[in-house]
Design a protein around this motif. Structure first.
Motif, mmCIF file in Angstrom:
data_model
loop_
_atom_site.group_PDB
_atom_site.id
_atom_site.type_symbol
_atom_site.label_atom_id
_atom_site.label_comp_id
_atom_site.label_asym_id
_atom_site.label_seq_id
_atom_site.Cartn_x
_atom_site.Cartn_y
_atom_site.Cartn_z
ATOM 1 N N GLY A 31 35.366 -7.619 -5.712
ATOM 2 C CA GLY A 31 36.018 -8.829 -6.179
ATOM 3 C C GLY A 31 37.085 -8.548 -7.210
ATOM 4 O O GLY A 31 37.146 -7.460 -7.796
ATOM 5 N N VAL A 32 37.924 -9.531 -7.441
ATOM 6 C CA VAL A 32 39.008 -9.392 -8.414
ATOM 7 C C VAL A 32 38.461 -9.347 -9.833
ATOM 8 O O VAL A 32 38.928 -8.583 -10.670
ATOM 9 C CB VAL A 32 40.014 -10.553 -8.267
ATOM 10 C CG1 VAL A 32 41.064 -10.508 -9.364
ATOM 11 C CG2 VAL A 32 40.691 -10.490 -6.902
ATOM 12 N N ASP A 33 37.453 -10.164 -10.107
ATOM 13 C CA ASP A 33 36.858 -10.182 -11.448
ATOM 14 C C ASP A 33 35.688 -9.202 -11.477
ATOM 15 O O ASP A 33 34.520 -9.586 -11.382
ATOM 16 C CB ASP A 33 36.411 -11.593 -11.809
ATOM 17 C CG ASP A 33 36.085 -11.732 -13.287
ATOM 18 O OD1 ASP A 33 36.332 -10.779 -14.042
ATOM 19 O OD2 ASP A 33 35.581 -12.795 -13.691
ATOM 20 N N ILE A 34 36.019 -7.923 -11.618
ATOM 21 C CA ILE A 34 34.999 -6.872 -11.618
ATOM 22 C C ILE A 34 33.988 -7.122 -12.743
ATOM 23 O O ILE A 34 34.359 -7.418 -13.877
ATOM 24 C CB ILE A 34 35.647 -5.491 -11.814
ATOM 25 C CG1 ILE A 34 36.641 -5.187 -10.689
ATOM 26 C CG2 ILE A 34 34.579 -4.401 -11.889
ATOM 27 C CD1 ILE A 34 37.486 -3.938 -10.940
ATOM 28 N N GLY A 35 32.723 -7.002 -12.411
ATOM 29 C CA GLY A 35 31.698 -7.155 -13.435
ATOM 30 C C GLY A 35 31.492 -8.588 -13.894
ATOM 31 O O GLY A 35 30.877 -8.811 -14.938
ATOM 32 N N CYS A 36 31.973 -9.573 -13.142
ATOM 33 C CA CYS A 36 31.663 -10.957 -13.483
ATOM 34 C C CYS A 36 30.139 -11.061 -13.559
ATOM 35 O O CYS A 36 29.437 -10.575 -12.673
ATOM 36 C CB CYS A 36 32.241 -11.900 -12.435
ATOM 37 S SG CYS A 36 32.107 -13.632 -12.896
ATOM 38 N N ARG A 37 29.629 -11.697 -14.605
ATOM 39 C CA ARG A 37 28.194 -11.572 -14.877
ATOM 40 C C ARG A 37 27.653 -12.771 -15.647
ATOM 41 O O ARG A 37 28.406 -13.609 -16.129
ATOM 42 C CB ARG A 37 27.920 -10.280 -15.635
ATOM 43 C CG ARG A 37 28.436 -10.284 -17.062
ATOM 44 C CD ARG A 37 28.545 -8.888 -17.684
ATOM 45 N NE ARG A 37 27.495 -7.982 -17.335
ATOM 46 C CZ ARG A 37 26.382 -7.787 -18.047
ATOM 47 N NH1 ARG A 37 26.173 -8.483 -19.159
ATOM 48 N NH2 ARG A 37 25.470 -6.916 -17.661
ATOM 49 N N MET A 38 26.334 -12.788 -15.751
ATOM 50 C CA MET A 38 25.617 -13.796 -16.525
ATOM 51 C C MET A 38 24.940 -13.122 -17.710
ATOM 52 O O MET A 38 24.525 -11.959 -17.617
ATOM 53 C CB MET A 38 24.536 -14.478 -15.680
ATOM 54 C CG MET A 38 25.013 -15.109 -14.383
ATOM 55 S SD MET A 38 26.254 -16.384 -14.603
ATOM 56 C CE MET A 38 25.391 -17.507 -15.716
ATOM 57 N N CYS A 39 24.830 -13.864 -18.809
ATOM 58 C CA CYS A 39 24.075 -13.369 -19.964
ATOM 59 C C CYS A 39 23.377 -14.552 -20.623
ATOM 60 O O CYS A 39 24.031 -15.548 -20.971
ATOM 61 C CB CYS A 39 25.006 -12.667 -20.960
ATOM 62 S SG CYS A 39 24.137 -11.920 -22.372
ATOM 63 N N LEU A 40 22.067 -14.455 -20.778
ATOM 64 C CA LEU A 40 21.255 -15.513 -21.376
ATOM 65 C C LEU A 40 20.519 -14.966 -22.591
ATOM 66 O O LEU A 40 19.814 -13.961 -22.502
ATOM 67 C CB LEU A 40 20.229 -16.036 -20.361
ATOM 68 C CG LEU A 40 19.244 -17.086 -20.897
ATOM 69 C CD1 LEU A 40 19.913 -18.450 -20.984
ATOM 70 C CD2 LEU A 40 17.996 -17.176 -20.014
ATOM 71 N N SER A 98 31.218 -14.936 -17.332
ATOM 72 C CA SER A 98 32.607 -14.484 -17.196
ATOM 73 C C SER A 98 32.580 -12.997 -16.881
ATOM 74 O O SER A 98 31.507 -12.396 -16.754
ATOM 75 C CB SER A 98 33.448 -14.780 -18.442
ATOM 76 O OG SER A 98 32.955 -14.123 -19.576
ATOM 77 N N GLY A 99 33.772 -12.403 -16.757
ATOM 78 C CA GLY A 99 33.840 -11.012 -16.314
ATOM 79 C C GLY A 99 34.721 -10.128 -17.172
ATOM 80 O O GLY A 99 34.710 -10.226 -18.397
ATOM 81 N N SER A 100 35.526 -9.311 -16.503
ATOM 82 C CA SER A 100 36.252 -8.243 -17.201
ATOM 83 C C SER A 100 37.695 -8.585 -17.518
ATOM 84 O O SER A 100 38.481 -7.706 -17.843
ATOM 85 C CB SER A 100 36.193 -6.949 -16.371
ATOM 86 O OG SER A 100 36.590 -7.178 -15.034
ATOM 87 N N ARG A 101 38.037 -9.876 -17.394
ATOM 88 C CA ARG A 101 39.322 -10.376 -17.865
ATOM 89 C C ARG A 101 40.516 -9.669 -17.210
ATOM 90 O O ARG A 101 40.427 -9.213 -16.090
ATOM 91 C CB ARG A 101 39.366 -10.283 -19.396
ATOM 92 C CG ARG A 101 38.164 -10.896 -20.112
ATOM 93 C CD ARG A 101 38.085 -12.395 -19.934
ATOM 94 N NE ARG A 101 39.068 -13.041 -20.803
ATOM 95 C CZ ARG A 101 40.147 -13.676 -20.365
ATOM 96 N NH1 ARG A 101 40.367 -13.790 -19.073
ATOM 97 N NH2 ARG A 101 40.985 -14.230 -21.195
ATOM 98 N N GLY A 102 41.637 -9.534 -17.929
ATOM 99 C CA GLY A 102 42.833 -8.931 -17.345
ATOM 100 C C GLY A 102 42.641 -7.490 -16.937
ATOM 101 O O GLY A 102 43.248 -7.012 -15.969
ATOM 102 N N LEU A 103 41.784 -6.770 -17.659
ATOM 103 C CA LEU A 103 41.487 -5.375 -17.319
ATOM 104 C C LEU A 103 40.973 -5.280 -15.891
ATOM 105 O O LEU A 103 41.510 -4.528 -15.058
ATOM 106 C CB LEU A 103 40.446 -4.821 -18.294
ATOM 107 C CG LEU A 103 39.796 -3.475 -17.917
ATOM 108 C CD1 LEU A 103 40.814 -2.355 -18.007
ATOM 109 C CD2 LEU A 103 38.600 -3.192 -18.806
ATOM 110 N N HIS A 120 25.177 -8.352 -13.619
ATOM 111 C CA HIS A 120 26.436 -8.484 -12.887
ATOM 112 C C HIS A 120 26.179 -9.239 -11.588
ATOM 113 O O HIS A 120 25.078 -9.196 -11.032
ATOM 114 C CB HIS A 120 26.961 -7.100 -12.452
ATOM 115 C CG HIS A 120 27.481 -6.241 -13.555
ATOM 116 N ND1 HIS A 120 28.092 -6.714 -14.685
ATOM 117 C CD2 HIS A 120 27.517 -4.878 -13.665
ATOM 118 C CE1 HIS A 120 28.468 -5.699 -15.440
ATOM 119 N NE2 HIS A 120 28.127 -4.583 -14.846
ATOM 120 N N HIS A 121 27.227 -9.892 -11.060
ATOM 121 C CA HIS A 121 27.133 -10.375 -9.674
ATOM 122 C C HIS A 121 28.441 -10.158 -8.904
ATOM 123 O O HIS A 121 28.619 -10.704 -7.821
ATOM 124 C CB HIS A 121 26.660 -11.833 -9.597
ATOM 125 C CG HIS A 121 27.431 -12.818 -10.429
ATOM 126 N ND1 HIS A 121 26.815 -13.806 -11.156
ATOM 127 C CD2 HIS A 121 28.755 -12.989 -10.635
ATOM 128 C CE1 HIS A 121 27.733 -14.540 -11.776
ATOM 129 N NE2 HIS A 121 28.923 -14.066 -11.462
#
Length: 470
Positions: free
Chosen positions: A144-153, A255-260, A335-336
């Protein structure tokens, strides 16, 4: 006898392409055909143009012939006639476009197994909610474009009633201790060890992105990314943190890894398409062989982006927890949008989960609902047919465009009011009605995960309406 001259205009009239080949042809004629007639020169030029390969061994014409030949590139890779098998969970409410995309993916020559989660919908390359195991290959658009898009609780020690009695303080924390949107940066930069990683020095594209990563550290993206306060209800008496079952204040972020991550994804997707030429219907599934330098580079950059995304979440939570004077009791995160090296079918494979939650046996994860619907803390059951995966949320049932066109602001305000949810930011594209029923999705994956606890959003912070960093 006057010296014969040839011009670029004459060569283009014969069919010679614009470029260096014209200069090379003029040089050959000037040096070797000064005494020839115009007809003789035209004849030889026409012959070389018609069959340049026949002149590559000719000492006089080799440069012209070579320039005329098409640049060699990789041959187009054929898809398998017979796809590998894959399992579908929640088939009754998955759109046809997502199924077509996975049908293409499981015909890749490197594909070994696949699965489709009940929140699946169409994306680029792999569908959102798609899982694909490949042999020694990684697909940038499979991550995916947003590498490492993830959840944190984060589960906290704050009394639940403070969500009402200190409502203004919780909202203030969300407003001033978070930053959202494409390109968003903090004026004051946090520090984290991830910014000192060697990959930023060793990989060219990362060298150019280190400053951007530093500025965006601890920020959130746009679209469906959020930070929210809510109530976690722990139902499992044998939970991993030895918490007494009951209700707790919790902080949840997505959220994920932003512009990077976006620039890493774009760079290596373009490279993969150059090196791995697939039929048009599968071109977004171009992959990189992990035995190559390009494949290894992407793997390192992907993992760095994933660790950067994790650091962003931790800094967001640290800032908000400190603002509320709370103590962390427990944390669950995953991650998802990522690729992992895992053993399936008796060998190590690269498992791509694009919008899918890892659900190996005993593995904890978060599956959110919508801004008004509950999310769930889950424990994986290690189901082999799903490649140890589960959904990453409820999944969209409306595109962003359709949601904006069919849901009114009044309808959205009523949904929020009826569910006791305060929204800061956000847009109609993220309205609860744009998503599938999370309870239906969870019922379709009861063989994949068991529920440990439930999270109910109460205060939600998002970027203003806009496209996601998917």
């Amino acid at each position: 006898m006057s010296e014969l001259k040839i011009t670029g205009k004459q060569l283009r009239a014969l069919g010679y392409p614009q470029g260096l080949v014209v200069r090379a042809a003029i040089d050959v004629v000037t040096q070797h055909y000064a005494d020839a007639t115009a007809e003789e020169v035209e004849m030889i030029l026409t012959k070389v143009l018609a069959d340049p390969a026949a002149y590559t061994a000719d000492a006089v014409w080799v440069a012209v012939a070579t320039a005329l030949l098409p640049e060699e590139g990789p041959e187009k890779i054929a898809l398998r006639d017979t796809p590998v098998d894959y399992a579908v969970f929640g088939a009754g409410f998955i759109e046809e476009g997502a199924i077509k995309q996975l049908n293409n993916a499981v015909r890749l020559p490197v594909a070994v197994a696949g699965a489709l989660m009940p929140d699946a919908h169409q994306g680029y390359g792999l569908p959102i909610g798609g899982v694909l195991a490949a042999e020694n290959a990684v697909i940038p658009y499979g991550v995916g474009v947003d590498i490492g898009c993830r959840m944190c609780l984060s589960i906290l020690d704050l009394p639940v009633d403070t969500l009402v009695t200190k409502d203004a303080q919780y909202q203030k924390a969300l407003k001033y201790q978070t930053k959202f949107g494409a390109g968003a940066e903090w004026k004051r930069n946090d520090t984290d060890a991830v910014l000192e990683r060697d990959e930023f020095k060793e990989i060219q594209i990362l060298r150019n992105l280190q400053q951007k990563a530093a500025g965006q550290l601890g920020t959130s993206g746009s679209g469906n990314h959020f930070v929210e306060w809510g109530i976690v209800s722990i139902t499992d008496i044998n939970n991993e943190w030895n918490l007494v079952p009951g209700d707790y204040v919790a902080l949840l972020s997505h959220s994920g890894s932003r512009g990077l991550g976006a620039q890493v994804a774009g760079h290596y997707t373009r490279l993969a398409k150059e090196l791995c030429v697939l039929p048009k219907e599968a071109q977004h599934l171009a992959y990189l062989d992990l035995s190559t330098e390009a494949g290894q580079e992407y793997w390192l950059a992907m993992n760095l982006a994933g660790d950067y995304a994790s650091a962003c979440h931790h800094l967001i939570h640290k800032r908000l927890i400190a603002e509320m004077g709370a103590t962390l009791l427990a944390r669950v995160e995953n991650h998802h949008n990522f690729a992992w090296k895992e053993v399936h079918h008796g060998k190590e494979l690269i498992v791509h989960r694009k919008g899918a939650t890892p659900a190996g046996k005993g593995v904890l994860g978060i599956i959110p609902g919508s801004m008004t619907a509950p999310g769930f803390i889950v424990r994986g059951k290690g189901e082999s047919t799903s490649l140890h995966s589960a959904s990453h949320g409820a999944g969209r049932q409306m595109s962003r465009t359709k949601a904006i066109a069919s849901i009114t602001n009044d309808e959205m305000r009523k949904m929020l009011q009826d569910n006791g949810v305060t929204l800061i930011g956000g847009g109609l594209d993220e309205a609860p009605g744009a998503y599938k029923d999370i309870h239906t999705v969870m019922a379709a994956q009861s063989d994949l995960v068991e529920v440990v606890g439930q999270f109910q959003p109460k205060m939600v912070r998002m970027a203003d309406g806009g496209p996601a960093e998917d």
